[in-house]
Structure formats: structure tokens, C-alpha cells
Design a protein around this motif. Structure first.
Motif: not given
Length: 65
Positions: A24-31, A49-52
Motif C-alpha cells: 500500500r505504501e509503495e502504491a501511494a508513493k507511485d501515485f 495519498t495520506k503520505l507524510q
């Protein structure tokens, strides 16, 4: 990476959950990378993305290189 920090007493379910989270984290980074290329703001990317914010800033620096 999972193999670097695997606990021998982990159950298969715990390992599977860890892998799912990494995916999920890798997909968020790609997005986020796609959004950066489309000139979205850091705030918009964070919201979508909910990433920091710090992770988005790192991605922006990597893309500029």
C-alpha cells in the motif's frame, strides 16, 4: 525490506499483513510521483495519498535529479 527485519516468531498472518502494508505504501508513493508530474501541490498530494509531507518532499527531490 521485510527480510531485513523479520522476526522468527512472527506468524504467517503477521508477515502477510506487513507485506500488504508495504504494498500500500509503495502504491501511494507511485501515485504521489504521478501527481508530482501533474504539478499537484504538496498539500493536495498529502491529502490524496495520506503520505507524510516529508515523504512527498523526498519524492520531489528524487524526481528533480
Amino acid at each position: 525490506m521485510l527480510t531485513d527485519k523479520r522476526n522468527p516468531s512472527q506468524t504467517l498472518a503477521e508477515i502477510f499483513e506487513e507485506l500488504k502494508e508495504e504494498g500500500r505504501e509503495e502504491a501511494a508513493k507511485d501515485f504521489a510521483k504521478e501527481l508530482i508530474h501533474e504539478n499537484f501541490s504538496n498539500e493536495q498530494i498529502t491529502k490524496l495519498t495520506k503520505l507524510q509531507l516529508t515523504e512527498i518532499v523526498k519524492l520531489r527531490k528524487l524526481i528533480k535529479k
